[in-house]
Write a protein that holds these residues in place. Sequence first.
Motif, short mmCIF file in Angstrom:
data_model
loop_
_atom_site.label_atom_id
_atom_site.label_comp_id
_atom_site.label_asym_id
_atom_site.label_seq_id
_atom_site.Cartn_x
_atom_site.Cartn_y
_atom_site.Cartn_z
N GLY A 421 5.96 1.44 0.68
CA GLY A 421 6.58 2.50 1.45
C GLY A 421 7.95 2.15 2.00
N PRO A 422 8.73 3.18 2.37
CA PRO A 422 10.12 2.97 2.80
C PRO A 422 10.26 2.29 4.14
N HIS A 423 9.18 2.26 4.93
CA HIS A 423 9.23 1.58 6.23
C HIS A 423 8.73 0.14 6.17
N ALA A 424 8.16 -0.27 5.05
CA ALA A 424 7.39 -1.51 5.02
C ALA A 424 8.21 -2.76 5.30
N SER A 445 9.54 -6.65 10.43
CA SER A 445 8.98 -5.48 9.77
C SER A 445 7.46 -5.66 9.64
N VAL A 446 6.81 -4.60 9.17
CA VAL A 446 5.37 -4.70 8.93
C VAL A 446 5.09 -5.76 7.86
N LEU A 447 5.91 -5.79 6.82
CA LEU A 447 5.75 -6.79 5.77
C LEU A 447 5.90 -8.19 6.34
N ASP A 448 6.94 -8.38 7.19
CA ASP A 448 7.14 -9.69 7.82
C ASP A 448 5.90 -10.10 8.61
N ARG A 464 8.94 -0.86 -2.35
CA ARG A 464 9.40 0.23 -1.47
C ARG A 464 8.84 1.57 -1.92
N GLY A 465 8.82 1.81 -3.20
CA GLY A 465 8.21 3.02 -3.73
C GLY A 465 9.12 4.23 -3.70
N CYS A 466 9.73 4.51 -2.55
CA CYS A 466 10.60 5.68 -2.42
C CYS A 466 11.42 5.55 -1.15
N ALA A 467 12.38 6.45 -1.00
CA ALA A 467 13.19 6.49 0.21
C ALA A 467 12.52 7.39 1.25
N LEU A 468 13.03 7.32 2.48
CA LEU A 468 12.49 8.17 3.54
C LEU A 468 12.68 9.65 3.24
N THR A 469 13.84 10.01 2.72
CA THR A 469 14.15 11.41 2.47
C THR A 469 14.39 11.62 0.98
N VAL A 490 -1.50 -0.89 1.94
CA VAL A 490 -0.98 -0.46 3.24
C VAL A 490 0.31 0.29 2.99
N LEU A 491 0.32 1.59 3.26
CA LEU A 491 1.50 2.43 3.06
C LEU A 491 2.16 2.67 4.40
#
Length: 770
Positions: A421-424, A445-448, A464-469, A490-491
Amino acid sequence: MLYRNPTASVEARTRDLLGRMTLREKVGQLNQRMYGWNAYRRTPSGFELTEALHAETERFAGLGALYGLLRADAWSGVDHATGADAADSAALAEMVQRHVVSESRLGIPALFVEEVPHGHMALDGTVFPVNLAVGATWDPELYEQAAAHAAAELRSRGGHLALVSALDIARDPRWGRTEECFGEDPYLASRLTGALVRGMQGDPGDLFAPDKVPVVLKHFAGQGATIGGRNSAESELGPRELHEIHLPAARAGLRAGAAAVMAAYNEVEGMPCSGNRALLHDLLRRRWGFEGLVMADGLAVDRLARITGDPVSAGALALNSGVDLSLWDEGFTHLEEAVERGLVREETLDAAVTRVLCLKFRLGLFERPCAADQLATPPTALAALGRDLSTALARAAVTLLHNNGGVLPIPSTATRIAVLGPHAATTAHQLGDYTAPQRPGTGTSVLDGLRRLAPPGVEITHARGCALTGDDTSGIPEAVALAAAADLAVLVLGGSSARTPETGFAANGAAQQTGSGMTCGEGVDLAGLRLGEAQYELLRAASATGTPAVVVLVQGRPHAVPEAADLTAALLTVWYPGPWGGDAIAEVLLGHAEPAGRLPVSVPRSAAQLPVYYNHKDTEYGAYVDDSAEPLYSFGHGLSYTTFKYGPPRLSGLSGLSGHTIEVDVTNTGKRHGRTVVQLYVRRLLTPVWPRTLELRAFHSVDLAPGECRTVTFSLGADQLAQVGADLETALLPGTLEVRIAESARAALTAVPVLFRVDQNFTAPDATPL
């Protein structure tokens, strides 16, 4: 000169100084015309003051207040290359202050006014989770500690006055400033506003301690009630809604001793707040007895020219209505002319100047106008101490919305985890609006967090999969492949209030062009509440792999994501948790910490349902033909990794003069230690005015070990039972009501009630009318 005598009273010193001032000098004390970042420039050898500052101080023979000297963000253009960081900001403030005092015939220092929305908005300032996250903690004591830390940072760096959002109530999540609200409920907001004031200002008294700062509570009043969730739009705010929903937090803040309030942009009953004498004078000063400062919002006074016809009369209207200090307006620069033309009495002007000078004396600025030596702990050390508090707030705000089959905490059998996910893998979108640029490497970050805290041998992959927008789905195949090969996906999805140099801004700093990917923040309002379409595609594709999926929504408003409830094994929401939010989220996912947060707002299924706040009027609140009218998740909801049982409530302490108490036994019926927030709601059955379905009137957090039972006791006095009457006064009114105790507003609807009657024999010693 008496005003120079530090042993004299603040009142006497203020009166003496005012009597020595010219009309021009008085007007100068009420003006805050300049953007502080234009007062200096950074050079290879240090800082130098600008011609703009010289011109401004010459204009009024000094300077009343200066906004944003230390502000740093994309709008101001200040960053680590051009601005003042923790090591040198106090020296910059001292340089500016010495110039101001030297230009003032009477040696009057300036107030340095700074934004402190969730920490001091300055380079190297501690960034705390946004207000909506604070609301999710339901923990006033923890927030009071964070507020005290923010105050200490501000004072150590030369700031004097903190602008803090606290009074707006989140009634429409389409509004981009929802993240600045404590939630949708006036009682929750009141408790947290009181904690804010106590933390930042300390014990009430004539003088502020060197590590405390006066608070400007914003925005007064009703700014969260704009039509369509559009920023600064018109409102249809009636007097009852104003008094029941939008004024209690302000009243709580003033009772705690708040030094100042900021008049909001919106209008009430056809009159903008900055020109609304009924609001600022009749209510705030005459009825409530407020003696502090009223500040206008940015450029709000000049908007009054639409009513008065020109800037001079606009400034006169604002001053006559109760505004003491302007913000960037032209109108207040003409107050000398307004007095000469008879539009303003000099006595009215003197009253406003008195309030400004009083704050300066209470801050000790005439004895110590500069900040460099005020604290034993230097700003750099204070900033380092803030990390633990910021992380603690973030940890307490993580809210578990569902957990099917107990997939969380992540079991030891999950040895391959795909983080998508874009926030990961970013911290930029964890910060929220009104945040200064961060140094590279700041935050986790969540990944960290997962990589650092996961047990040895756990393989963590990332895409990442995609952007926020937008709808670009080109990165989804890679993410799906990782999900399919993992034991758990975990997305990390959501929105962003991150300002960048590409963001366009209005004259008052609100975002106008959001090509940077902003989906929330001031000026970023949504007609719908959907995420970027590619995020839904990623969610559907990852869920289709058959791998259990957990979604973490990092957001500044409740987005409508029913798919996350339908397709995933677990769902958490985390309102912008600050730089170290990744650690807090990882701790909860792995079970190192319990999910302690509770929703401060109701989560809608779609924007078409709005409004969905829990405390609507008690009418036949039926469903739509094509959808439910109920929220996806209700106010107060939040799960733990254990379970709790609430016993039937019981009344005790039946003394008419001392009020009553109500008790409930709470038992941890699960196998883990956990925290529950015991919530007390009132439902009025027979009442002089039409009631709301439920009203939160008390809450108490309880930590219980497995099998442990504890009795939770609530007092039932005026704070819990009073209501706004037909005369718009708040008091105990005769009637019949139910008290319900539950884990959420939705659960309260079916909880065992205790019937309670209020009559003329019931009085409480703390029943103070609002």
